[in-house]
Write a protein that holds these residues in place. Structure first.
Motif, PDB file in Angstrom:
ATOM      1  N   LEU A 129     -11.772   5.003 -16.670  1.00  0.00           N
ATOM      2  CA  LEU A 129     -12.660   5.983 -17.287  1.00  0.00           C
ATOM      3  C   LEU A 129     -13.326   6.891 -16.252  1.00  0.00           C
ATOM      4  CD1 LEU A 129     -14.440   3.815 -20.036  1.00  0.00           C
ATOM      5  CD2 LEU A 129     -12.754   5.620 -20.387  1.00  0.00           C
ATOM      6  N   SER A 130     -13.624   6.368 -15.076  1.00  0.00           N
ATOM      7  CA  SER A 130     -14.367   7.139 -14.075  1.00  0.00           C
ATOM      8  C   SER A 130     -13.476   8.000 -13.195  1.00  0.00           C
ATOM      9  CB  SER A 130     -15.181   6.194 -13.181  1.00  0.00           C
ATOM     10  OG  SER A 130     -16.082   5.437 -13.952  1.00  0.00           O
ATOM     11  N   THR A 131     -12.268   7.498 -12.863  1.00  0.00           N
ATOM     12  CA  THR A 131     -11.430   8.199 -11.895  1.00  0.00           C
ATOM     13  C   THR A 131     -10.157   8.793 -12.482  1.00  0.00           C
ATOM     14  OG1 THR A 131     -10.211   6.185 -11.307  1.00  0.00           O
ATOM     15  CG2 THR A 131     -12.267   6.642 -10.112  1.00  0.00           C
ATOM     16  N   GLY A 132      -9.719   8.277 -13.629  1.00  0.00           N
ATOM     17  CA  GLY A 132      -8.463   8.749 -14.206  1.00  0.00           C
ATOM     18  C   GLY A 132      -7.239   8.073 -13.623  1.00  0.00           C
ATOM     19  N   ASN A 133      -7.445   7.129 -12.676  1.00  0.00           N
ATOM     20  CA  ASN A 133      -6.309   6.404 -12.096  1.00  0.00           C
ATOM     21  C   ASN A 133      -5.697   5.460 -13.139  1.00  0.00           C
ATOM     22  OD1 ASN A 133      -6.752   7.626  -9.608  1.00  0.00           O
ATOM     23  ND2 ASN A 133      -8.189   6.012  -8.966  1.00  0.00           N
ATOM     24  N   GLU A 134      -4.380   5.343 -13.086  1.00  0.00           N
ATOM     25  CA  GLU A 134      -3.694   4.477 -14.043  1.00  0.00           C
ATOM     26  C   GLU A 134      -3.900   3.028 -13.653  1.00  0.00           C
ATOM     27  OE1 GLU A 134       0.057   5.647 -16.195  1.00  0.00           O
ATOM     28  OE2 GLU A 134       0.874   4.158 -14.786  1.00  0.00           O
ATOM     29  N   ARG A 135      -4.414   2.207 -14.625  1.00  0.00           N
ATOM     30  CA  ARG A 135      -4.690   0.799 -14.362  1.00  0.00           C
ATOM     31  C   ARG A 135      -3.537  -0.085 -14.813  1.00  0.00           C
ATOM     32  NH1 ARG A 135     -10.543   0.255 -14.805  1.00  0.00           N
ATOM     33  NH2 ARG A 135     -10.243  -1.962 -15.323  1.00  0.00           N
ATOM     34  N   TRP A 136      -2.948   0.201 -15.960  1.00  0.00           N
ATOM     35  CA  TRP A 136      -1.816  -0.583 -16.453  1.00  0.00           C
ATOM     36  C   TRP A 136      -1.100   0.184 -17.552  1.00  0.00           C
ATOM     37  CZ3 TRP A 136      -2.829  -1.576 -21.581  1.00  0.00           C
ATOM     38  CH2 TRP A 136      -4.160  -1.710 -21.969  1.00  0.00           C
ATOM     39  N   THR A 137       0.095  -0.297 -17.909  1.00  0.00           N
ATOM     40  CA  THR A 137       0.885   0.322 -18.966  1.00  0.00           C
ATOM     41  C   THR A 137       1.435  -0.767 -19.884  1.00  0.00           C
ATOM     42  OG1 THR A 137       2.925   0.262 -17.656  1.00  0.00           O
ATOM     43  CG2 THR A 137       1.585   2.282 -17.540  1.00  0.00           C
ATOM     44  N   LEU A 138       1.807  -0.337 -21.097  1.00  0.00           N
ATOM     45  CA  LEU A 138       2.439  -1.211 -22.077  1.00  0.00           C
ATOM     46  C   LEU A 138       3.626  -0.491 -22.680  1.00  0.00           C
ATOM     47  CD1 LEU A 138      -0.525  -2.710 -24.153  1.00  0.00           C
ATOM     48  CD2 LEU A 138       1.008  -3.970 -22.628  1.00  0.00           C
ATOM     49  N   ALA A 139       4.604  -1.254 -23.150  1.00  0.00           N
ATOM     50  CA  ALA A 139       5.754  -0.651 -23.819  1.00  0.00           C
ATOM     51  C   ALA A 139       5.292   0.046 -25.088  1.00  0.00           C
ATOM     52  CB  ALA A 139       6.789  -1.729 -24.150  1.00  0.00           C
ATOM     53  N   GLY A 140       5.861   1.224 -25.325  1.00  0.00           N
ATOM     54  CA  GLY A 140       5.468   2.012 -26.482  1.00  0.00           C
ATOM     55  C   GLY A 140       6.118   1.528 -27.763  1.00  0.00           C
ATOM     56  N   LEU A 141       5.632   2.091 -28.888  1.00  0.00           N
ATOM     57  CA  LEU A 141       6.160   1.735 -30.202  1.00  0.00           C
ATOM     58  C   LEU A 141       7.130   2.777 -30.736  1.00  0.00           C
ATOM     59  CD1 LEU A 141       2.954   0.360 -31.972  1.00  0.00           C
ATOM     60  CD2 LEU A 141       4.828  -0.928 -30.956  1.00  0.00           C
ATOM     61  N   GLY A 142       7.566   3.717 -29.894  1.00  0.00           N
ATOM     62  CA  GLY A 142       8.509   4.729 -30.355  1.00  0.00           C
ATOM     63  C   GLY A 142       7.818   6.031 -30.708  1.00  0.00           C
ATOM     64  N   SER A 143       8.616   6.989 -31.195  1.00  0.00           N
ATOM     65  CA  SER A 143       8.110   8.330 -31.491  1.00  0.00           C
ATOM     66  C   SER A 143       7.406   8.370 -32.835  1.00  0.00           C
ATOM     67  CB  SER A 143       9.257   9.345 -31.485  1.00  0.00           C
ATOM     68  OG  SER A 143       9.840   9.432 -30.200  1.00  0.00           O
ATOM     69  N   ASP A 144       6.460   9.306 -32.940  1.00  0.00           N
ATOM     70  CA  ASP A 144       5.747   9.550 -34.190  1.00  0.00           C
ATOM     71  C   ASP A 144       6.544  10.483 -35.085  1.00  0.00           C
ATOM     72  OD1 ASP A 144       3.552   8.032 -33.646  1.00  0.00           O
ATOM     73  OD2 ASP A 144       2.442   9.664 -32.696  1.00  0.00           O
ATOM     74  N   THR A 145       6.115  10.567 -36.318  1.00  0.00           N
ATOM     75  CA  THR A 145       6.571  11.624 -37.220  1.00  0.00           C
ATOM     76  C   THR A 145       5.344  12.225 -37.876  1.00  0.00           C
ATOM     77  OG1 THR A 145       6.783  10.183 -39.169  1.00  0.00           O
ATOM     78  CG2 THR A 145       8.707  10.356 -37.706  1.00  0.00           C
ATOM     79  N   ALA A 146       5.475  13.460 -38.341  1.00  0.00           N
ATOM     80  CA  ALA A 146       4.346  14.134 -38.982  1.00  0.00           C
ATOM     81  C   ALA A 146       3.924  13.422 -40.261  1.00  0.00           C
ATOM     82  CB  ALA A 146       4.715  15.582 -39.282  1.00  0.00           C
ATOM     83  N   GLN A 147       4.886  12.762 -40.943  1.00  0.00           N
ATOM     84  CA  GLN A 147       4.575  12.069 -42.186  1.00  0.00           C
ATOM     85  C   GLN A 147       3.832  10.752 -41.919  1.00  0.00           C
ATOM     86  OE1 GLN A 147       7.671  13.295 -41.470  1.00  0.00           O
ATOM     87  NE2 GLN A 147       7.343  15.136 -42.719  1.00  0.00           N
ATOM     88  N   THR A 148       4.201  10.038 -40.891  1.00  0.00           N
ATOM     89  CA  THR A 148       3.578   8.739 -40.585  1.00  0.00           C
ATOM     90  C   THR A 148       3.233   8.668 -39.106  1.00  0.00           C
ATOM     91  OG1 THR A 148       5.764   7.753 -40.295  1.00  0.00           O
ATOM     92  CG2 THR A 148       4.744   7.529 -42.468  1.00  0.00           C
ATOM     93  N   PRO A 149       2.235   9.403 -38.658  1.00  0.00           N
ATOM     94  CA  PRO A 149       1.860   9.332 -37.249  1.00  0.00           C
ATOM     95  C   PRO A 149       1.194   8.001 -36.943  1.00  0.00           C
ATOM     96  CG  PRO A 149       0.288  10.667 -38.460  1.00  0.00           C
ATOM     97  CD  PRO A 149       1.390  10.342 -39.414  1.00  0.00           C
ATOM     98  N   GLY A 150       1.365   7.546 -35.712  1.00  0.00           N
ATOM     99  CA  GLY A 150       0.740   6.305 -35.287  1.00  0.00           C
ATOM    100  C   GLY A 150      -0.678   6.539 -34.821  1.00  0.00           C
ATOM    101  N   GLY A 151      -1.213   5.544 -34.086  1.00  0.00           N
ATOM    102  CA  GLY A 151      -2.571   5.699 -33.601  1.00  0.00           C
ATOM    103  C   GLY A 151      -3.027   4.527 -32.788  1.00  0.00           C
ATOM    104  N   ILE A 152      -4.248   4.656 -32.243  1.00  0.00           N
ATOM    105  CA  ILE A 152      -4.898   3.616 -31.455  1.00  0.00           C
ATOM    106  C   ILE A 152      -6.319   3.463 -31.981  1.00  0.00           C
ATOM    107  CG2 ILE A 152      -5.564   2.835 -29.155  1.00  0.00           C
ATOM    108  CD1 ILE A 152      -3.543   4.800 -28.000  1.00  0.00           C
ATOM    109  N   VAL A 153      -6.732   2.222 -32.237  1.00  0.00           N
ATOM    110  CA  VAL A 153      -8.091   1.937 -32.689  1.00  0.00           C
ATOM    111  C   VAL A 153      -8.678   0.885 -31.758  1.00  0.00           C
ATOM    112  CG1 VAL A 153      -9.544   1.081 -34.563  1.00  0.00           C
ATOM    113  CG2 VAL A 153      -7.522   2.481 -35.067  1.00  0.00           C
ATOM    114  N   ALA A 154      -9.911   1.104 -31.284  1.00  0.00           N
ATOM    115  CA  ALA A 154     -10.600   0.145 -30.437  1.00  0.00           C
ATOM    116  C   ALA A 154     -11.637  -0.598 -31.264  1.00  0.00           C
ATOM    117  CB  ALA A 154     -11.270   0.847 -29.267  1.00  0.00           C
TER     118      ALA A 154
END
Length: 813
Positions: free
Chosen positions: A622-647
């Motif tokens: 949050l402070s520096t913008g440096n990448e801390r870690w990554t996870l495998a994605g869930l694939g591409s979105d579509t306009a009809q059913t876009p994905g999302g992230i909830v905290a």
């Protein structure tokens, strides 16, 4: 007929095109789209010359002939041609729609058009003077310069009387003005507002002011908001109105007034019917009416006299009344005796006809505003809408409606908790909206966008006339109880070629995203507007996007001192106190078609900002913008059913491409995962953070899809409940509203199948958030614009239903 020729004449202008001619030659537009002007022999039609201009002539006004020069007003350029050869003597870039010649002191060519009034030396094209059309009023700072269409000149005092359209930038409303300008100097003698609103200004573009120098009058035909026509006379000395005559039932009219004599005027118009035409009295009509009345009176006397015979007939008629009243029953009895079958068929036909008429009457749809108790769905009030309106918000004191107020105008109205109107804003041709931001108690933020579509009726919208308030974006902070303006902030001025929207807010600022629409320079910027004063504190320019793509304003995630803005795959951490970029990070997306959908997919938790791309999830410090870690994605979105992230809590909830999973924000371990679904959307966290609500689509064995509302446990793989009132019920459909959660209740609108369609009617459900059980439901043809008050006590919505549906609901049909 001596001769004729064919060609493509101007047809789009506010003026009816006409050629010019002298004793031997006719000058005309031969091809408007190619800009060709030609001269023809007046006696035999032989072509004398043609001239190809570097402009189109679709909006060209009548040509003007002066001496050995013919003046042609192209769509964007004014030309002077030699009458003998057609050679271009001079030209000037000036979109002109009326050409006049003033010849009091020195000959001047007057060009009337979008930029204002301009005077040229007819021989050389040298500019003598110009008038920009600024109205001479105290508050002209809120008015745009007038754009002129029509004008006339007085030969006695050498004054130009021109009409033009100015816009009130504060209210986004057209005004129609009459100007008196000295033809020799270009100085304004006076200006007077003579109308306002869409209908008045639309028609004003085609009607030419007529100058009666003897009477000292300027006469002008106008169209009012209700479509009625009037003929109004204004004083040439100061512009004050002298008299006005209503013109009844006019459906079409000629644009000019004709003076028959010093005391008489003529104008030609079509009227709707003879009844309205007879409202315009004349001595001939009065004589015909008198003869008709006398004839009718004579016939009445012949019928009444002799008096004794008339009295005898009247007594006989009165004595027959009981018999006449009983006649329907007598005829019915005769029909029964004649044939039982025919009687039964007749009765069935009568009852069916009455039933069809009753059903048609009862099944007529009516628009309503509704307010119900959130806990049990009991109605608090219902209000029928007699004019088009849109429910746009609600709070603890009432609700807000944007309603049309006639003549392409709308206004924002505030209703109290009983549905009664408390106050309304000014009427505007702009677009009102209520941004989803919080303001201090007792206030309301309203956005007003400029008008961008002028569907003119009397003549097409002219390409040379810009819309001066297009892209205007103004914020108003209103007093919630009275509607009075606390502050006003013009974030984007009209004509700045910016498209704008409110992205979000924090405790100090309202954040507006604005994108340039200039081709090749589509830069988006984020503007911070102070909540307390409306003053723009700072602005940050984001990435530049090439081409003519759909406006991408990005998405905003607010924090404390830092806020995070993602636009066009670029992340910005912004220091709100300094108005500076703390850091930026560009994270490429392999699939360019989904980059705009992914701008909104970010959340912060456990000291990181998690951002989605189709191949990976990226966690940035949050402070520096440096990448801390990554996870495998869930694939591409579509306009009809876009994905999302909830905290929520210590977890990230990730969904998209038919899967939903929970990730521990600290360890990145997958807590649970549900997959192999068609789509997951509308994910919402319960108020206590224990449940995740989502609309899930799955395939049935038959191959068709069904949709359900599912409650997942945040910590485990447990599915607490599933709500699906019908296998064919649709949670996702065109115009579907969002899922609302308040006080442990869920509010969702479903589209349910009808007899002939997959979406025959809609039902608003109030569900228990813990168990998914139905607490109440309300059905109608259509249910839309559902809002829940911030305290969760009231639900307001807009519906379209009929009395027939109300009877069905009441009796459980």
């Amino acid at each position: 007929m001596l001769w004729q020729t064919t060609g493509e004449e101007p047809t789009l202008g506010a003026h009816a095109f006409a050629p010019a001619f002298d004793h031997s030659t006719v000058y005309n537009v031969k091809n408007a789209s190619k800009g060709i002007v030609a001269a023809y022999d007046l006696r035999n039609g032989a072509a004398r010359w043609t001239q190809h201009l570097d402009d189109t002539l679709a909006y060209a006004p009548p040509l003007l002939l002066y001496g050995d020069t013919v003046f042609v007003a192209g769509d964007h350029t004014l030309y002077a041609l030699n009458t003998a050869t057609g050679v271009i003597l001079w030209k000037a870039v000036s979109p002109t729609r009326t050409l006049l010649m003033a010849s009091a002191a020195q000959p001047l060519l007057i060009a009337v058009g979008a930029p204002g009034l301009m005077a040229f030396d007819p021989a050389t094209g040298r500019s003598i003077w110009s008038f920009n059309g600024r109205p001479d009023v105290a508050d002209n700072a809120t008015l745009t310069a007038a754009q002129f269409y029509q004008a006339s000149i007085s030969n006695t005092n050498n004054v130009i009387y021109a009409t033009g359209i100015a816009w009130d930038a504060q209210k986004v409303q057209e005004q129609f003005w009459l100007f008196a300008v000295d033809a020799s100097t270009g100085e304004s003698h006076w200006s007077e507002q003579i109308g306002s609103g869409f209908s008045n200004t639309d028609a004003g573009r085609i009607f030419t002011p007529y100058v009666d120098s003897i009477q000292g009058l300027v006469l002008f035909e106008q169209v009012q908001a209700d479509g009625s026509h009037t003929l109004t006379a204004y004083d040439t000395g100061n512009g004050s109105p002298r008299w006005r005559i209503p013109l009844a039932g006019v459906t079409a009219a000629t644009p000019k007034v004709i003076q028959v004599s010093n005391e008489t005027l003529s104008l030609f118009s079509a009227q709707t019917a003879t009844q309205t035409a007879l409202r315009n009295w004349s001595w001939t009509r009065l004589l015909l009416l008198a003869i008709s009345i006398a004839s009718l009176f004579t016939l009445l006397l012949l019928w009444i006299l002799p008096f004794q015979l008339w009295v005898k007939k009247l007594k006989h008629a009165l004595s027959r009344i009981p018999h006449t009243l009983l006649m329907p029953f007598v005829l019915t009895a005769r029909l029964w005796r004649f044939s039982h079958l025919l009687f039964a068929l007749t009765l069935v036909a009568v009852l069916m006809s009455a039933g069809i008429l009753t059903y048609t009457r009862l099944n007529h749809a009516q628009q309503f505003l509704n307010q119900v108790e959130a806990s049990n769905g009991s109605a608090q009030w219902q209000q029928a809408l007699n004019t088009p309106a849109t429910l746009t918000g609600a709070d603890s004191q009432g609700s807000f409606v944007i309603a049309t107020s006639g003549d392409h105008l709308s206004q924002l109205s505030a209703l109290d908790s009983r549905g009664s109107s408390r106050w309304a804003t000014f009427s505007s041709q702009g677009v009102f909206s209520l941004p989803a931001v919080s303001t201090q108690a007792g206030t309301l933020l309203v956005a007003l966008s400029g008008f961008t579509s002028l569907n003119y009726h009397y003549a097409p919208d002219d390409v040379a006339y810009t819309h001066p308030l297009d892209h205007l974006f103004v914020l108003y902070l209103l007093d919630r109880s009275s509607g009075q303006v606390i502050w006003q902030s013009t974030v984007v001025r009209g004509g700045e070629l910016q498209e704008s929207t409110v992205l979000g807010d924090d405790t100090r600022f309202i954040y507006v995203a604005s994108r340039s629409i200039v081709r090749g320079n589509m830069v988006v910027q984020l503007i911070a507007v102070q909540k307390a004063t409306g003053v723009i504190a700072w602005r940050i320019f984001g990435p530049r996007k090439q081409g003519t793509a759909v406006p991408d304003y990005g998405s905003l995630l607010t924090g404390e001192r830092l806020i995070y803005w993602q636009a066009n795959s670029t992340l910005y951490a912004l220091d709100t106190q300094l108005g500076q970029i703390q850091w930026r990070s560009y994270i490429a997306e392999k699939d360019s078609t989904v980059s705009m959908l992914e701008d909104a997919q970010m959340a912060q938790n456990a000291g990181v900002l998690l951002v989605r791309r189709s191949d990976l999830y990226h966690a940035l410090d949050l402070s520096t913008g440096n990448e801390r870690w990554t996870l495998a994605g869930l694939g591409s979105d579509t306009a009809q059913t876009p994905g999302g992230i909830v905290a929520t809590g210590n977890e990230f909830i990730l969904y998209g491409d038919g899967a939903i999973e929970a990730i521990d924000a600290a360890t990145q371990n997958i807590l649970w995962k549900h997959q192999n679904m068609v789509a997951v959307s509308d994910v919402t966290v319960s108020a206590n953070g224990s449940l995740i609500y989502a609309v899930v689509s799955n395939n049935l064995d038959s191959g068709s899809q069904h949709q359900a509302l599912v409650a997942f446990d945040v910590k485990t793989t447990t599915v607490h409940w599933t709500f699906q009132p019908d296998e064919q019920a649709l949670f996702l459909y065109p115009g579907a509203g969002a899922l609302h959660e308040a006080r442990g209740m869920l509010f969702v609108t479903l589209c349910l199948p009808g007899n002939t369609t997959s979406c025959g009617h809609q039902t608003l459900y109030g569900l228990d958030g813990n168990t998914g059980t139905v607490q109440w439901k309300i059905s109608a043809n259509r249910i839309s614009h559902t809002h829940v008050t911030p305290d969760g006590s009231v639900v307001v919505f807009q519906s379209s239903s009929s009395a027939w549906e109300a009877l069905q609901a009441r009796f459980g049909a």
